[in-house]
Design an enzyme around this catalytic site. Structure first.
Site, PDB file in Angstrom:
ATOM      1  N   CYS A 199       0.812  -1.219   0.000  1.00  0.00           N
ATOM      2  CA  CYS A 199       0.000   0.000   0.000  1.00  0.00           C
ATOM      3  C   CYS A 199       0.847   1.272   0.000  1.00  0.00           C
ATOM      4  O   CYS A 199       0.323   2.369  -0.183  1.00  0.00           O
ATOM      5  CB  CYS A 199      -0.966  -0.016   1.178  1.00  0.00           C
ATOM      6  SG  CYS A 199      -1.946  -1.520   1.235  1.00  0.00           S
ATOM      7  N   HIS A 254      -3.466   6.834   2.271  1.00  0.00           N
ATOM      8  CA  HIS A 254      -3.851   5.510   1.783  1.00  0.00           C
ATOM      9  C   HIS A 254      -5.192   5.147   2.407  1.00  0.00           C
ATOM     10  O   HIS A 254      -5.427   5.391   3.592  1.00  0.00           O
ATOM     11  CB  HIS A 254      -2.783   4.482   2.162  1.00  0.00           C
ATOM     12  CG  HIS A 254      -3.250   3.082   1.991  1.00  0.00           C
ATOM     13  ND1 HIS A 254      -3.761   2.626   0.793  1.00  0.00           N
ATOM     14  CD2 HIS A 254      -3.334   2.036   2.857  1.00  0.00           C
ATOM     15  CE1 HIS A 254      -4.123   1.371   0.942  1.00  0.00           C
ATOM     16  NE2 HIS A 254      -3.886   0.990   2.184  1.00  0.00           N
ATOM     17  N   ASN A 296     -10.180  -0.957   0.145  1.00  0.00           N
ATOM     18  CA  ASN A 296      -8.724  -0.788   0.153  1.00  0.00           C
ATOM     19  C   ASN A 296      -8.170  -1.349  -1.152  1.00  0.00           C
ATOM     20  O   ASN A 296      -8.172  -2.561  -1.351  1.00  0.00           O
ATOM     21  CB  ASN A 296      -8.141  -1.516   1.370  1.00  0.00           C
ATOM     22  CG  ASN A 296      -6.629  -1.387   1.469  1.00  0.00           C
ATOM     23  OD1 ASN A 296      -5.972  -0.951   0.515  1.00  0.00           O
ATOM     24  ND2 ASN A 296      -6.079  -1.769   2.594  1.00  0.00           N
TER      25      ASN A 296
END
Ligand code: COA
Length: 313
Positions: free
Chosen positions: A115, A238, A268
């Protein structure tokens, strides 16, 4: 004087298939209420089984190059941040080179920092541009987490989504562009979030890491830029979980309207989440010329990274 590197163009790709929490509750022992209250996620996109990460990356890259007013032959290097590549090799970046018609010979490689990968890619690109090696670098974050999720594990299956976002980086006017960056990793804690090949995660540990590391990384990158937290006009974190974003926002004492939240609609999307959020905010008109924008990522590795930039070309 060191050349300033900034974002010249941006593009995204999102699969059409919207998967709601209710859809997941039909297959798993979960509920819309649980997912919504623990993560803030309402829906996510899932790519068709046959769609490869490189196809999403290519679509986003094509739009970013066009948005920058460039053509594929102008691109000097291709970096794709992904942990869900089509194959172990060749890299997604190599596949994208061919699909986009970027000339043979142009260097292409993937970056594996989960990520945080998109920020790692941006910082890598910045150095190649500042060194005078390539005028324009295409940086893509693309993920197909639906292919590495254990669909029987409710604690991870509800969290992730598929998608891609891309930017073209190049030199920008004097004080615009990337002012400072921060990158880091702590391999000793890597076990808390891994894929072998399916995702397994110690949710509590990752949560604790994220709420601590995200504000620290933002503070550090802002200080390196010679600025203060209150100078941030817009923060693009993020997108893992609204509770993580909210805790970090409070620690940084930023008002809600200065922090991007898109995890509710996309879930996500790992390396794709920062460019997807950035593109969303640009579309909403929230980011203006001369704004101080901070992008911050954190995730498996464990890794983290941020860039502080002044918006504009
Ligand atoms: N639906 C319903 N119940 C669920 C569930 C789901 N999808 N997933 C887990 N549960 C249950 C657990 O089994 C547990 O039940 P138990 O108490 O009977 O054992 C209970 O909910 C609490 O689980 P826990 O893991 O302690 O929940 P939590 O409040 O920590 O929330 C996360 C779980 C995953 C949402 C949270 O830990 C988190 O967001 N972590 C960070 C994850 C992340 O962002 N990873 C990517 C970083 S890049």
């Amino acid at each position: 004087m060191v050349k300033r590197v900034g974002i010249l163009g941006i593009g995204t790709y999102l699969p059409e298939n919207v998967v709601t929490n209710h859809d997941l509750a039909e297959k798993l022992n979960t509920s819309d209420e649980w997912i919504r209250s623990r993560t803030g996620i309402l829906e996510r996109r899932n790519a068709p089984i046959e769609m490869l990460t490189s196809e999403m990356a290519t679509e986003a890259g094509k739009i970013a190059i066009r948005d920058a007013g460039l053509s594929p032959k102008d691109i000097g290097m291709i970096l794709v941040a992904t942990v869900t590549p089509d194959y172990a090799f060749p890299s997604v970046a190599s596949v994208v080179q061919e699909r986009l018609g970027i000339p043979s010979g142009t260097p292409a490689m993937d970056i594996s920092a989960a990520c945080s990968g998109f920020v790692y890619g941006m910082v890598t690109a910045m150095h190649f541009i500042q060194a005078g090696s390539y005028p324009y670098v295409l940086v893509i974050g693309a993920e197909k987490f639906s292919s590495i999720i254990d669909w029987a594990d409710r604690s991870t299956a509800v969290l992730f989504g598929d998608g891609a976002g891309a930017i073209v980086l190049g030199c920008v006017y004097e004080d615009r562009g990337i002012i400072s960056f921060e990158l880091g990793a702590d391999g000793a804690r890597g076990k808390h979030l891994l894929a072998d090949p399916m995702v397994s995660m110690s949710g509590r540990e990752v949560f604790k890491f994220a709420v601590r590391q995200m504000p620290l990384t933002v503070e550090s990158v802002v200080q390196k830029a010679g600025l203060k937290n209150e100078d941030i006009d817009f923060l693009i974190p993020h997108q893992a979980n609204t509770r993580i974003i909210e805790t970090a926002r409070e620690r940084l004492a930023l008002p809600e309207e200065k922090v991007s939240v898109t995890v509710n609609r996309y879930g996500n999307t790992s390396a794709a989440s920062i460019p997807l959020s950035l593109a969303y905010e640009i579309q909403q008109g929230t980011i203006n010329d001369n704004d101080i924008v901070v992008l911050v990522g954190f995730g498996a590795g464990l890794t983290w990274g941020a860039v502080c930039l002044r918006w504009g070309k």
